[in-house]
Design an enzyme around this catalytic site. Structure first.
Site, mmCIF file in Angstrom:
data_model
loop_
_atom_site.group_PDB
_atom_site.id
_atom_site.type_symbol
_atom_site.label_atom_id
_atom_site.label_comp_id
_atom_site.label_asym_id
_atom_site.label_seq_id
_atom_site.Cartn_x
_atom_site.Cartn_y
_atom_site.Cartn_z
ATOM 1 N N ASP A 49 -0.929 9.697 3.083
ATOM 2 C CA ASP A 49 0.200 9.258 1.941
ATOM 3 C C ASP A 49 -0.606 8.805 0.593
ATOM 4 O O ASP A 49 -0.103 8.988 -0.056
ATOM 5 C CB ASP A 49 0.848 8.300 2.796
ATOM 6 C CG ASP A 49 1.937 7.955 1.834
ATOM 7 O OD1 ASP A 49 2.763 8.708 1.514
ATOM 8 O OD2 ASP A 49 2.289 6.507 1.844
ATOM 9 N N GLU A 121 0.606 15.062 5.578
ATOM 10 C CA GLU A 121 -0.278 14.000 5.087
ATOM 11 C C GLU A 121 -1.400 13.737 5.991
ATOM 12 O O GLU A 121 -2.648 13.300 5.426
ATOM 13 C CB GLU A 121 0.615 12.401 5.215
ATOM 14 C CG GLU A 121 1.773 12.563 4.260
ATOM 15 C CD GLU A 121 2.624 11.412 4.490
ATOM 16 O OE1 GLU A 121 3.555 11.346 3.473
ATOM 17 O OE2 GLU A 121 2.658 10.786 5.511
#
Length: 228
Positions: A49, A121
């Protein structure tokens, strides 16, 4: 480490061959499949992320060197949101290689935005740890390229735009009606209808009320644009 055909195929789809395939396996392992001898992808998701955010911030600054922070922020949010990550994951068929426990498989985990977004992610983080920042940046820019090019239009908040459309025509604000909710608590499915005072309406289905409202508003705006 011996790599399965499906993992080789996935590496081909993302355009990156891992030197340490176990990193990719970990990135694809959901917590429902974790065990004392098998790590899941949650820590990699956390890292991915942040890597995605840095690459997107850099890319947006380079793409529009005159944009103010107030213009860049909604574009950034659009590019890194979980739903966007899930859409990218679908394009590379990440769901097909996710390693899920039985309960998640039975509840349609391979199609869930949350699992796909988290997996995407985690894959970014795995590439970062395997090949460094440049490799991760190349992967992200390749997979997000079309979205970066069209982000200004995509970043428009559909509900706000629809409300402005109605106000400009002296109409009441749009209403968002929940037509149904189904599925278990951990994986709900909402059907929302966006309605205008004139009677025009569009429906959308999503895993959260907010997403369904935005999708319904966007669908209604698109229909209104076609009528011009």
């Amino acid at each position: 480490m011996k790599v399965s055909a499906e993992i080789k195929g996935f590496q081909t789809r993302i355009g990156y061959d891992f030197r340490a395939p176990d990193l990719l396996i970990r990135a694809l392992t959901h917590s429902s499949m974790s065990s004392p001898t098998r790590d899941d992808n949650q820590r990699l998701e956390f890292l991915g992320d942040r890597v995605l955010g840095l690459v997107m911030a850099e890319a947006l600054l380079e793409a529009d060197q005159q944009a103010a922070e107030g213009q860049l922020a909604p574009r950034f949010n659009q590019l890194v949101r979980k739903e966007t990550c899930a859409d990218v994951a679908r394009e590379i068929d990440l769901g097909a290689v996710l390693k899920l426990g039985r309960s998640e498989m039975l509840s349609g985990g391979r199609r869930k935005n949350a699992l796909l977004g988290d997996g995407m992610e985690a894959v970014i983080a795995a590439v970062y740890k395997d090949g460094g920042f440049d490799a991760a940046r190349d992967l992200i820019l390749r997979l997000w390229n079309a979205r970066i090019n069209h982000v200004e239009a995509d970043a428009r908040d559909a509900k706000t735009s629809l409300q402005e459309w109605a106000q400009a025509r002296k109409q009441q604000p749009p209403k968002y009606v929940e037509l149904s909710r189904s599925g278990p608590d951990h994986a709900p499915v909402f059907i929302i209808e966006a309605q205008l005072q004139t009677g025009e309406a569009e429906q959308a289905t999503a895993g959260s009320k907010r997403e369904a409202q935005q999708m319904a508003a966007k669908a209604l705006l698109e229909r209104l644009e076609k009528k011009k």
